[in-house]
Scaffold this motif. Structure first.
Motif, PDB file in Angstrom:
ATOM      1  N   PHE A   1      40.263  -2.312  25.013  1.00  0.00           N
ATOM      2  CA  PHE A   1      40.434  -2.743  26.399  1.00  0.00           C
ATOM      3  C   PHE A   1      39.099  -3.194  26.971  1.00  0.00           C
ATOM      4  N   ILE A   2      39.154  -4.259  27.763  1.00  0.00           N
ATOM      5  CA  ILE A   2      37.986  -4.739  28.502  1.00  0.00           C
ATOM      6  C   ILE A   2      38.409  -4.884  29.961  1.00  0.00           C
ATOM      7  N   ASP A   3      37.743  -4.156  30.843  1.00  0.00           N
ATOM      8  CA  ASP A   3      38.085  -4.165  32.275  1.00  0.00           C
ATOM      9  C   ASP A   3      39.572  -3.910  32.494  1.00  0.00           C
ATOM     10  N   GLY A   4      40.131  -3.000  31.717  1.00  0.00           N
ATOM     11  CA  GLY A   4      41.529  -2.629  31.871  1.00  0.00           C
ATOM     12  C   GLY A   4      42.519  -3.556  31.203  1.00  0.00           C
ATOM     13  N   LEU A   5      42.051  -4.621  30.574  1.00  0.00           N
ATOM     14  CA  LEU A   5      42.925  -5.580  29.901  1.00  0.00           C
ATOM     15  C   LEU A   5      42.954  -5.308  28.407  1.00  0.00           C
ATOM     16  N   ARG A   6      44.158  -5.284  27.831  1.00  0.00           N
ATOM     17  CA  ARG A   6      44.291  -5.067  26.397  1.00  0.00           C
ATOM     18  C   ARG A   6      43.904  -6.346  25.656  1.00  0.00           C
TER      19      ARG A   6
ATOM     20  N   ARG B   1      54.895 -20.741  33.149  1.00  0.00           N
ATOM     21  CA  ARG B   1      53.894 -21.506  32.414  1.00  0.00           C
ATOM     22  C   ARG B   1      52.553 -20.827  32.642  1.00  0.00           C
ATOM     23  N   ALA B   2      51.854 -20.571  31.563  1.00  0.00           N
ATOM     24  CA  ALA B   2      50.643 -19.766  31.625  1.00  0.00           C
ATOM     25  C   ALA B   2      49.458 -20.501  31.009  1.00  0.00           C
ATOM     26  N   LYS B   3      48.294 -19.929  31.222  1.00  0.00           N
ATOM     27  CA  LYS B   3      47.088 -20.403  30.551  1.00  0.00           C
ATOM     28  C   LYS B   3      46.251 -19.195  30.197  1.00  0.00           C
ATOM     29  N   LYS B   4      45.325 -19.390  29.295  1.00  0.00           N
ATOM     30  CA  LYS B   4      44.457 -18.308  28.840  1.00  0.00           C
ATOM     31  C   LYS B   4      43.598 -17.807  29.997  1.00  0.00           C
ATOM     32  N   LEU B   5      43.547 -16.494  30.161  1.00  0.00           N
ATOM     33  CA  LEU B   5      42.730 -15.893  31.205  1.00  0.00           C
ATOM     34  C   LEU B   5      41.258 -15.962  30.820  1.00  0.00           C
ATOM     35  N   ARG B   6      40.455 -16.474  31.732  1.00  0.00           N
ATOM     36  CA  ARG B   6      39.005 -16.529  31.516  1.00  0.00           C
ATOM     37  C   ARG B   6      38.374 -15.367  32.286  1.00  0.00           C
ATOM     38  N   LEU B   7      38.080 -14.317  31.550  1.00  0.00           N
ATOM     39  CA  LEU B   7      37.532 -13.108  32.167  1.00  0.00           C
ATOM     40  C   LEU B   7      36.011 -13.237  32.269  1.00  0.00           C
ATOM     41  N   LYS B   8      35.500 -13.125  33.481  1.00  0.00           N
ATOM     42  CA  LYS B   8      34.056 -13.256  33.687  1.00  0.00           C
ATOM     43  C   LYS B   8      33.306 -12.114  33.015  1.00  0.00           C
TER      44      LYS B   8
ATOM     45  N   ASP C   1      29.133 -16.339  29.716  1.00  0.00           N
ATOM     46  CA  ASP C   1      29.940 -16.752  30.868  1.00  0.00           C
ATOM     47  C   ASP C   1      31.262 -15.993  30.944  1.00  0.00           C
ATOM     48  N   VAL C   2      31.981 -15.961  29.810  1.00  0.00           N
ATOM     49  CA  VAL C   2      33.299 -15.324  29.797  1.00  0.00           C
ATOM     50  C   VAL C   2      33.436 -14.431  28.574  1.00  0.00           C
ATOM     51  N   VAL C   3      34.391 -13.483  28.681  1.00  0.00           N
ATOM     52  CA  VAL C   3      34.713 -12.598  27.570  1.00  0.00           C
ATOM     53  C   VAL C   3      36.066 -13.027  27.016  1.00  0.00           C
ATOM     54  N   ASP C   4      36.172 -13.130  25.710  1.00  0.00           N
ATOM     55  CA  ASP C   4      37.436 -13.530  25.087  1.00  0.00           C
ATOM     56  C   ASP C   4      38.321 -12.296  24.904  1.00  0.00           C
ATOM     57  N   VAL C   5      39.434 -12.257  25.641  1.00  0.00           N
ATOM     58  CA  VAL C   5      40.373 -11.142  25.514  1.00  0.00           C
ATOM     59  C   VAL C   5      41.629 -11.568  24.761  1.00  0.00           C
TER      60      VAL C   5
END
Length: 307
Positions: free
Chosen positions: A85-90, A135-142, A149-153
């Motif tokens: 988990f990163i910032d609560g995201l699996r 319809r979704a897109k990839k979340l760009r987690l700061k 810039d971003v963390v790949d979750v």
């Protein structure tokens, strides 16, 4: 056996209190995010199902969006797939995404639909991929790392668009939609999306009367641990600024704020550990959680119902 006079009076008082709310909300859409203890405790699951079925029977249009984090974690453990988990995201790689789709779109969704149907409701289960509902897109987690810039979750997503046509078709058929928070992008790539966010977006685009988020706490709390029953957008902003609201409650409150600012009449963060929490929040003066509106208003109903 005849009913005692005291019990009869109690039932009459309950029905009388509920009547203006029923009158006001007939024909209105209410989006309910189902999660937490209410999803794993058998008594709470059944009381939730009865609440939703009753809402439909009195003329409201409930839409259920569900989570399933603990169930996903259980199956990943049985399959010896590690969860990070990163910032609560699996972190969701392709293997984990397969499990997410299996659990949310299959096991959990089917169980909720069966529960509603068993309680004399008419429910139909869908995922956000059905009919291109989400319809979704990839979340760009700061990133908190200054050099990144971003963390790949992985295949964690955010909502781009809700296809309301799918929901209108289900509504016209007099079914209760039960939605798994899985979306897809224009290339068909699947994404695991936060259920609160999905519920909030659906409520916003439909112009819902209410967004209800079930939690494992009594509601939004002040620094002394007291439940704040009624809050305006401005008051919530102040609570965030002075750090009263932080941690796990913050994303829920931000989701509620976005919905209210986007046109949802009210958002409710309620205690899912209480039996019949949804009915108590909608149809009683006191409720069982926190009400958030654009401007602070009383929970007491006017002649036409709750404001």
């Amino acid at each position: 056996m005849s009913m005692s006079l005291d019990r009869a009076k109690t039932i009459a008082e309950v029905l009388t209190e509920a009547l203006p709310y029923i009158q006001k909300f007939t024909g209105r859409t209410v989006v309910v995010k189902f999660g937490g203890n209410a999803m794993v405790d058998e008594k709470l699951k059944n009381s939730f199902a009865r609440d939703i079925v009753l809402m439909k029977l009195v003329g409201m249009n409930p839409i259920v969006v569900h989570g399933g984090g603990p169930q996903i974690g259980d199956l990943l453990g049985k399959l010896n797939i590690e969860s990070n988990f990163i910032d609560g995201l699996r972190v969701t790689d392709s293997q984990t995404m397969d499990v997410v789709e299996m659990v949310l779109g299959g096991l959990v969704n089917t169980e909720i639909v069966s529960l509603l149907n068993k309680n004399q409701g008419k429910a139909v289960g869908v995922t956000g991929k059905d009919g291109n509902l989400i319809r979704a897109k990839k979340l760009r987690l700061k990133s908190r790392n200054a050099n990144q810039d971003v963390v790949d979750v992985g295949q964690v997503g955010e909502v781009v668009e809700i296809n309301t046509e799918v929901l209108e078709v289900i509504k016209a058929s007099d079914f209760i939609p039960v939605i798994a928070p899985i979306g897809a992008d224009e290339k068909g790539e699947s994404y695991n999306i936060n259920a609160d966010s999905v519920a909030g977006e659906i409520a916003r685009v439909l112009g819902a009367e209410k967004l209800i988020l079930l939690t494992n706490v009594a509601g939004v709390l002040d620094k002394k641990g007291n439940v704040l029953t009624g809050l305006s957008v401005r008051q919530v902003a102040s609570l965030i600024a002075d750090k009263t609201l932080e941690g796990g409650m913050l994303p829920k409150v931000e989701c509620a704020l976005k919905a209210v600012k986007g046109g949802v009449a009210s958002a409710h963060i309620i205690d899912g550990r209480v039996e019949h929490a949804v009915l108590l929040e909608i149809f009683t003066d006191e409720g069982v959680g926190t009400l958030i509106t654009q401007t602070r208003r009383s929970k007491q109903p006017s002649n036409s119902g709750k404001p």
